[in-house]
Motif scaffolding. Structure first.
Motif, PDB file in Angstrom:
ATOM      1  N   ALA A   1       0.840  -1.204   0.000  1.00 38.82           N
ATOM      2  CA  ALA A   1       0.000   0.000   0.000  1.00 38.82           C
ATOM      3  C   ALA A   1       0.875   1.253   0.000  1.00 38.82           C
ATOM      4  CB  ALA A   1      -0.923  -0.001   1.218  1.00 38.82           C
ATOM      5  N   TYR A   2       1.943   1.232   0.779  1.00 36.76           N
ATOM      6  CA  TYR A   2       2.880   2.365   0.818  1.00 36.76           C
ATOM      7  C   TYR A   2       3.503   2.575  -0.559  1.00 36.76           C
ATOM      8  CZ  TYR A   2       6.911   5.230   2.008  1.00 36.76           C
ATOM      9  OH  TYR A   2       7.848   6.240   2.050  1.00 36.76           O
ATOM     10  N   ILE A   3       3.910   1.486  -1.199  1.00 38.11           N
ATOM     11  CA  ILE A   3       4.507   1.585  -2.538  1.00 38.11           C
ATOM     12  C   ILE A   3       3.506   2.171  -3.530  1.00 38.11           C
ATOM     13  CG2 ILE A   3       5.354   0.220  -4.501  1.00 38.11           C
ATOM     14  CD1 ILE A   3       6.579  -1.705  -2.433  1.00 38.11           C
ATOM     15  N   LEU A   4       2.271   1.691  -3.466  1.00 35.69           N
ATOM     16  CA  LEU A   4       1.236   2.145  -4.392  1.00 35.69           C
ATOM     17  C   LEU A   4       0.964   3.637  -4.252  1.00 35.69           C
ATOM     18  CD1 LEU A   4      -0.864   1.199  -6.513  1.00 35.69           C
ATOM     19  CD2 LEU A   4      -2.476   0.887  -4.630  1.00 35.69           C
ATOM     20  N   VAL A   5       0.994   4.137  -3.012  1.00 41.79           N
ATOM     21  CA  VAL A   5       0.620   5.533  -2.753  1.00 41.79           C
ATOM     22  C   VAL A   5       1.815   6.490  -2.841  1.00 41.79           C
ATOM     23  CG1 VAL A   5      -0.337   7.124  -1.037  1.00 41.79           C
ATOM     24  CG2 VAL A   5      -1.327   4.840  -1.304  1.00 41.79           C
ATOM     25  N   PHE A   6       2.977   6.063  -2.322  1.00 42.92           N
ATOM     26  CA  PHE A   6       4.078   7.006  -2.132  1.00 42.92           C
ATOM     27  C   PHE A   6       5.295   6.792  -3.048  1.00 42.92           C
ATOM     28  CE2 PHE A   6       1.941   6.877   2.051  1.00 42.92           C
ATOM     29  CZ  PHE A   6       1.590   8.218   2.155  1.00 42.92           C
ATOM     30  N   VAL A   7       5.373   5.672  -3.730  1.00 43.19           N
ATOM     31  CA  VAL A   7       6.567   5.383  -4.535  1.00 43.19           C
ATOM     32  C   VAL A   7       6.204   5.381  -6.019  1.00 43.19           C
ATOM     33  CG1 VAL A   7       8.437   3.751  -4.982  1.00 43.19           C
ATOM     34  CG2 VAL A   7       7.527   3.989  -2.654  1.00 43.19           C
ATOM     35  N   LYS A   8       6.988   6.070  -6.806  1.00 42.81           N
ATOM     36  CA  LYS A   8       6.747   6.120  -8.257  1.00 42.81           C
ATOM     37  C   LYS A   8       7.373   4.887  -8.920  1.00 42.81           C
ATOM     38  CE  LYS A   8       6.596  11.172  -8.454  1.00 42.81           C
ATOM     39  NZ  LYS A   8       7.219  12.403  -9.039  1.00 42.81           N
ATOM     40  N   PHE A   9       6.800   3.732  -8.636  1.00 42.73           N
ATOM     41  CA  PHE A   9       7.350   2.485  -9.172  1.00 42.73           C
ATOM     42  C   PHE A   9       7.186   2.385 -10.681  1.00 42.73           C
ATOM     43  CE2 PHE A   9       2.950   1.727  -8.023  1.00 42.73           C
ATOM     44  CZ  PHE A   9       2.444   1.038  -9.116  1.00 42.73           C
ATOM     45  N   TYR A  10       6.319   3.203 -11.241  1.00 42.85           N
ATOM     46  CA  TYR A  10       6.072   3.218 -12.684  1.00 42.85           C
ATOM     47  C   TYR A  10       7.025   4.167 -13.415  1.00 42.85           C
ATOM     48  CZ  TYR A  10       3.539   7.055 -10.544  1.00 42.85           C
ATOM     49  OH  TYR A  10       3.214   8.125  -9.757  1.00 42.85           O
ATOM     50  N   ASP A  11       7.900   4.846 -12.672  1.00 43.36           N
ATOM     51  CA  ASP A  11       8.824   5.806 -13.268  1.00 43.36           C
ATOM     52  C   ASP A  11       9.872   5.081 -14.105  1.00 43.36           C
ATOM     53  OD1 ASP A  11       9.540   8.864 -12.921  1.00 43.36           O
ATOM     54  OD2 ASP A  11      11.438   7.777 -12.907  1.00 43.36           O
ATOM     55  N   GLU A  12      10.473   5.793 -15.050  1.00 38.26           N
ATOM     56  CA  GLU A  12      11.488   5.176 -15.912  1.00 38.26           C
ATOM     57  C   GLU A  12      12.819   4.985 -15.202  1.00 38.26           C
ATOM     58  OE1 GLU A  12      12.849   9.386 -18.077  1.00 38.26           O
ATOM     59  OE2 GLU A  12      12.117   7.715 -19.265  1.00 38.26           O
ATOM     60  N   HIS A  13      12.987   5.655 -14.065  1.00 38.02           N
ATOM     61  CA  HIS A  13      14.216   5.533 -13.295  1.00 38.02           C
ATOM     62  C   HIS A  13      13.994   4.602 -12.101  1.00 38.02           C
ATOM     63  CE1 HIS A  13      15.899   8.740 -15.683  1.00 38.02           C
ATOM     64  NE2 HIS A  13      14.890   9.531 -15.360  1.00 38.02           N
ATOM     65  N   TYR A  14      15.089   3.965 -11.668  1.00 34.23           N
ATOM     66  CA  TYR A  14      14.985   3.078 -10.507  1.00 34.23           C
ATOM     67  C   TYR A  14      14.739   3.896  -9.249  1.00 34.23           C
ATOM     68  CZ  TYR A  14      16.092  -0.311  -6.909  1.00 34.23           C
ATOM     69  OH  TYR A  14      16.022  -1.122  -5.809  1.00 34.23           O
ATOM     70  N   GLN A  15      13.777   3.452  -8.452  1.00 31.36           N
ATOM     71  CA  GLN A  15      13.435   4.128  -7.207  1.00 31.36           C
ATOM     72  C   GLN A  15      14.194   3.477  -6.052  1.00 31.36           C
ATOM     73  OE1 GLN A  15      11.212   6.934  -7.187  1.00 31.36           O
ATOM     74  NE2 GLN A  15      11.744   6.654  -9.338  1.00 31.36           N
ATOM     75  N   ASN A  16      15.155   4.225  -5.499  1.00 31.78           N
ATOM     76  CA  ASN A  16      15.998   3.682  -4.437  1.00 31.78           C
ATOM     77  C   ASN A  16      15.177   3.277  -3.209  1.00 31.78           C
ATOM     78  OD1 ASN A  16      18.692   3.001  -3.916  1.00 31.78           O
ATOM     79  ND2 ASN A  16      18.872   4.686  -2.469  1.00 31.78           N
ATOM     80  N   GLN A  17      14.056   3.969  -3.005  1.00 32.03           N
ATOM     81  CA  GLN A  17      13.150   3.637  -1.902  1.00 32.03           C
ATOM     82  C   GLN A  17      12.727   2.171  -1.939  1.00 32.03           C
ATOM     83  OE1 GLN A  17      10.210   6.980  -2.404  1.00 32.03           O
ATOM     84  NE2 GLN A  17       9.762   6.457  -0.291  1.00 32.03           N
ATOM     85  N   LEU A  18      12.479   1.713  -3.143  1.00 30.91           N
ATOM     86  CA  LEU A  18      12.012   0.333  -3.308  1.00 30.91           C
ATOM     87  C   LEU A  18      13.067  -0.661  -2.837  1.00 30.91           C
ATOM     88  CD1 LEU A  18      10.130   0.263  -6.720  1.00 30.91           C
ATOM     89  CD2 LEU A  18       9.228  -0.426  -4.513  1.00 30.91           C
ATOM     90  N   GLY A  19      14.312  -0.414  -3.204  1.00 33.56           N
ATOM     91  CA  GLY A  19      15.391  -1.301  -2.783  1.00 33.56           C
ATOM     92  C   GLY A  19      15.514  -1.358  -1.275  1.00 33.56           C
ATOM     93  N   ILE A  20      15.381  -0.206  -0.630  1.00 32.80           N
ATOM     94  CA  ILE A  20      15.486  -0.160   0.835  1.00 32.80           C
ATOM     95  C   ILE A  20      14.296  -0.872   1.476  1.00 32.80           C
ATOM     96  CG2 ILE A  20      15.481   1.389   2.835  1.00 32.80           C
ATOM     97  CD1 ILE A  20      17.055   3.383   1.073  1.00 32.80           C
ATOM     98  N   LEU A  21      13.097  -0.698   0.907  1.00 31.87           N
ATOM     99  CA  LEU A  21      11.919  -1.396   1.423  1.00 31.87           C
ATOM    100  C   LEU A  21      12.082  -2.908   1.299  1.00 31.87           C
ATOM    101  CD1 LEU A  21       8.969   0.795   0.081  1.00 31.87           C
ATOM    102  CD2 LEU A  21       9.504   0.354   2.485  1.00 31.87           C
TER     103      LEU A  21
END
Length: 214
Positions: free
Chosen positions: A98-118
């Protein structure tokens, strides 16, 4: 680079081992680990191919791969945990997604460092809970003969280093790119160790199914 070749070779060995084991036994005999290894190998080969042809537009794929890792290892540990832990694990993964869906731009063309830490934090929680429950509950099988021990060790080792590398990544990119390159090469070594541990886990999965059928 030699270390990259070794890394791919170890990953191929683990993926082949898991595929052979799935053919001999079943996917469930290794807790479906072959799915994770096959996807990981496919992404690595594709990424190295894109780099070879000098196309660097594939970083977004690692965003989706990060989500895949969370979902896969949620499923992996759900088959191991019991009782209230299964319910807590479900709530935790739902909160993360849910946090990823709301707060992380996982659909962006660049890698989201937040995702790796999560991903790393989730792995650390799961592995530490597994170690606690495994050590708390007596089992006549040695812990090193337990395939989940090797999977958990691999994930824990990888996660700790990945966090160490990821948090200062953008600072180092601007201020000390040489050190960042060293960390990148060390990461390949960490990956080799992790997939080497996965290979050992697959050997133990094979032995455990043989013990049950004996």
């Amino acid at each position: 680079m030699v270390i990259q070749i070794i890394y791919i070779a170890v990953l191929v060995a683990a993926a082949v081992k898991s595929t052979v084991l799935a053919g001999k036994k079943s996917l469930s005999s290794q807790n479906f680990l072959t799915i994770f290894l096959t996807v990981s190998l496919g992404l690595e080969i594709y990424g190295h191919y894109k780099i070879y042809i000098r196309e660097f537009d594939f970083a977004y794929m690692f965003n989706y791969y990060s989500i895949f890792m969370i979902v896969f290892f949620y499923s992996y540990y759900q088959r191991i945990f019991s009782g209230a832990l299964k319910t807590v694990s479900l709530y935790v993964v739902m909160a993360i997604l849910a946090y990823i869906l709301v707060f992380v731009k996982f659909y962006d063309e660049h890698y989201q460092n937040q995702l790796g830490i999560l991903v790393c934090l989730y792995f650390i929680i799961n592995t530490l809970v597994w170690f606690y429950t495994r050590l708390k509950n007596y089992d006549e099988i040695k812990i090193t003969d337990d395939p989940h021990f090797w999977v958990s060790c691999g994930l824990l080792f990888w996660s700790i280093f990945f966090i160490f590398r990821s948090i200062p990544m953008f600072f180092l990119k601007d201020n000390d790119p040489a050190f960042l390159e060293i960390l990148k090469n060390i990461q390949y070594g960490v990956n080799i160790v992790m997939y080497g541990m996965f290979y050992i886990a697959l050997v133990q999965f094979d032995k455990s199914t043989n013990r049950r059928s004996a």
